[in-house]
Design a protein around this motif. Structure first.
Motif, mmCIF file in Angstrom:
data_model
loop_
_atom_site.group_PDB
_atom_site.id
_atom_site.type_symbol
_atom_site.label_atom_id
_atom_site.label_comp_id
_atom_site.label_asym_id
_atom_site.label_seq_id
_atom_site.Cartn_x
_atom_site.Cartn_y
_atom_site.Cartn_z
ATOM 1 N N PHE A 1 -10.113 1.135 5.908
ATOM 2 C CA PHE A 1 -9.957 0.308 4.717
ATOM 3 C C PHE A 1 -8.492 0.098 4.318
ATOM 4 N N THR A 2 -7.769 1.177 4.104
ATOM 5 C CA THR A 2 -6.383 1.072 3.624
ATOM 6 C C THR A 2 -5.507 0.342 4.629
ATOM 7 N N GLU A 3 -5.703 0.633 5.894
ATOM 8 C CA GLU A 3 -4.922 -0.023 6.950
ATOM 9 C C GLU A 3 -5.211 -1.521 6.973
ATOM 10 N N ALA B 1 -0.439 -5.706 -4.441
ATOM 11 C CA ALA B 1 -0.405 -4.318 -3.993
ATOM 12 C C ALA B 1 -1.810 -3.737 -4.034
ATOM 13 N N LEU B 2 -1.989 -2.699 -3.244
ATOM 14 C CA LEU B 2 -3.223 -1.921 -3.268
ATOM 15 C C LEU B 2 -2.955 -0.670 -4.077
ATOM 16 N N GLU B 3 -3.781 -0.434 -5.090
ATOM 17 C CA GLU B 3 -3.619 0.741 -5.950
ATOM 18 C C GLU B 3 -4.957 1.440 -6.130
ATOM 19 N N GLN B 4 -4.888 2.706 -6.409
ATOM 20 C CA GLN B 4 -6.060 3.499 -6.767
ATOM 21 C C GLN B 4 -5.917 3.798 -8.247
ATOM 22 N N SER B 5 -6.738 3.147 -9.074
ATOM 23 C CA SER B 5 -6.623 3.369 -10.516
ATOM 24 C C SER B 5 -7.949 3.056 -11.204
ATOM 25 N N LYS B 6 -7.977 3.348 -12.490
ATOM 26 C CA LYS B 6 -9.180 3.082 -13.292
ATOM 27 C C LYS B 6 -9.308 1.578 -13.509
ATOM 28 N N ASP C 1 -14.215 1.876 -1.183
ATOM 29 C CA ASP C 1 -13.174 1.892 -0.149
ATOM 30 C C ASP C 1 -13.721 1.366 1.176
ATOM 31 N N ASN C 2 -14.425 0.264 1.082
ATOM 32 C CA ASN C 2 -15.034 -0.377 2.237
ATOM 33 C C ASN C 2 -15.154 -1.859 1.890
ATOM 34 N N ILE C 3 -14.638 -2.734 2.749
ATOM 35 C CA ILE C 3 -14.691 -4.157 2.414
ATOM 36 C C ILE C 3 -16.118 -4.692 2.422
ATOM 37 N N GLN C 4 -17.016 -4.013 3.115
ATOM 38 C CA GLN C 4 -18.417 -4.438 3.137
ATOM 39 C C GLN C 4 -19.193 -3.901 1.926
ATOM 40 N N GLY C 5 -18.589 -3.000 1.168
ATOM 41 C CA GLY C 5 -19.260 -2.387 0.019
ATOM 42 C C GLY C 5 -19.206 -3.282 -1.214
ATOM 43 N N LYS C 6 -19.515 -2.699 -2.352
ATOM 44 C CA LYS C 6 -19.532 -3.449 -3.607
ATOM 45 C C LYS C 6 -18.115 -3.814 -4.025
ATOM 46 N N ARG C 7 -17.981 -5.064 -4.521
ATOM 47 C CA ARG C 7 -16.684 -5.586 -4.941
ATOM 48 C C ARG C 7 -16.838 -6.322 -6.265
ATOM 49 N N ALA C 8 -15.757 -6.377 -7.025
ATOM 50 C CA ALA C 8 -15.745 -7.129 -8.280
ATOM 51 C C ALA C 8 -14.350 -7.693 -8.487
ATOM 52 N N ILE C 9 -14.237 -8.588 -9.450
ATOM 53 C CA ILE C 9 -12.947 -9.217 -9.736
ATOM 54 C C ILE C 9 -12.796 -9.385 -11.241
ATOM 55 N N ILE D 1 -6.316 -3.446 4.490
ATOM 56 C CA ILE D 1 -5.778 -4.087 3.286
ATOM 57 C C ILE D 1 -4.259 -4.241 3.404
ATOM 58 N N GLN D 2 -3.574 -3.161 3.781
ATOM 59 C CA GLN D 2 -2.105 -3.187 3.841
ATOM 60 C C GLN D 2 -1.576 -4.104 4.951
ATOM 61 N N GLN D 3 -2.159 -4.014 6.128
ATOM 62 C CA GLN D 3 -1.612 -4.734 7.288
ATOM 63 C C GLN D 3 -2.127 -6.156 7.430
ATOM 64 N N ASP D 4 -3.342 -6.425 6.967
ATOM 65 C CA ASP D 4 -3.941 -7.732 7.225
ATOM 66 C C ASP D 4 -4.212 -8.541 5.955
ATOM 67 N N TYR D 5 -4.894 -7.930 4.991
ATOM 68 C CA TYR D 5 -5.320 -8.687 3.822
ATOM 69 C C TYR D 5 -4.161 -9.096 2.914
ATOM 70 N N LEU D 6 -3.314 -8.166 2.543
ATOM 71 C CA LEU D 6 -2.225 -8.498 1.621
ATOM 72 C C LEU D 6 -1.290 -9.571 2.185
ATOM 73 N N PRO D 7 -0.862 -9.479 3.453
ATOM 74 C CA PRO D 7 -0.023 -10.563 3.989
ATOM 75 C C PRO D 7 -0.746 -11.916 4.045
ATOM 76 N N ALA D 8 -2.016 -11.920 4.429
ATOM 77 C CA ALA D 8 -2.764 -13.180 4.506
ATOM 78 C C ALA D 8 -2.976 -13.768 3.117
ATOM 79 N N LEU D 9 -3.264 -12.918 2.149
ATOM 80 C CA LEU D 9 -3.460 -13.372 0.775
ATOM 81 C C LEU D 9 -2.161 -13.916 0.185
#
Length: 174
Positions: free
Chosen positions: A57-59, A84-89, A122-130, A61-69
């Motif tokens: 997951f982290t790899e 950025a990718l952060e772990q927070s509330k 921590d899985n792109i296939q898991g639950k997501r929200a925005i 997001i950092q290497q592929d998703y953030l640059p493409a986004l």
């Protein structure tokens, strides 16, 4: 009258079987195909490289998703973008007591506009929200993100966010 013994009676089915059998083929008959069989060589199949979505997951997001986004949003005219990718509330009213989760946070327009994509597992296939925030206020709404998709890909994550921000009227005006 003549008596019939079991030895003198030939059942009709056995008689017709003997008549119906074809003659045995001659074992010494010459073969009609004299050419040697040709062996076909099959080239080995090329293995596909694993999909970028198969990375941890982290790899991913950092290497592929953030640059493409970043590139997709810059192509839409967004300047001074910080992602950025952060772990927070979860920074949404009512979720203050929820556990921390991984978030892709993007800010631009001098920090006045912000989006958060929440990955609860921590899985792109898991639950997501925005959630989206304008003018530095605290978000009051959290929405599910790409919930109807069977398989999440890099392109789908990027285009899903671009479409969502465009529907917010943050990228293009009508």
């Amino acid at each position: 009258m003549v008596e019939e013994s079991p030895d003198s009676v030939v059942p009709a089915a056995k008689a017709t079987e003997k008549e119906a059998k074809p003659a045995a083929p001659n074992a010494t008959a010459p073969a009609t195909d004299t050419a040697a069989p040709v062996e076909k060589t099959v080239p080995p199949k090329k293995e596909k490289p694993p999909a970028v979505e198969a990375k941890p997951f982290t790899e991913f997001i950092q290497q592929d998703y953030l640059p493409a986004l970043t590139q997709a949003l810059v192509d839409k005219g967004v300047t001074d973008l910080q992602v950025a990718l952060e772990q927070s509330k979860i920074a949404v009213k009512g979720f203050e007591t929820s556990p921390a989760c991984s978030q892709v946070i993007g800010r631009w327009n001098d920090g006045k506009r912000q989006f958060n994509i929440y990955f609860f597992e921590d899985n792109i296939q898991g639950k997501r929200a925005i959630s989206c925030v304008d003018r530095g206020s605290k978000s009051s709404t959290i929405e599910s993100f790409l919930i109807d998709e069977r398989k999440i890909t890099l392109d789908l994550l990027v285009s899903g966010l671009v479409l969502r921000l465009n529907s917010q009227k943050w990228l293009m005006r009508n």
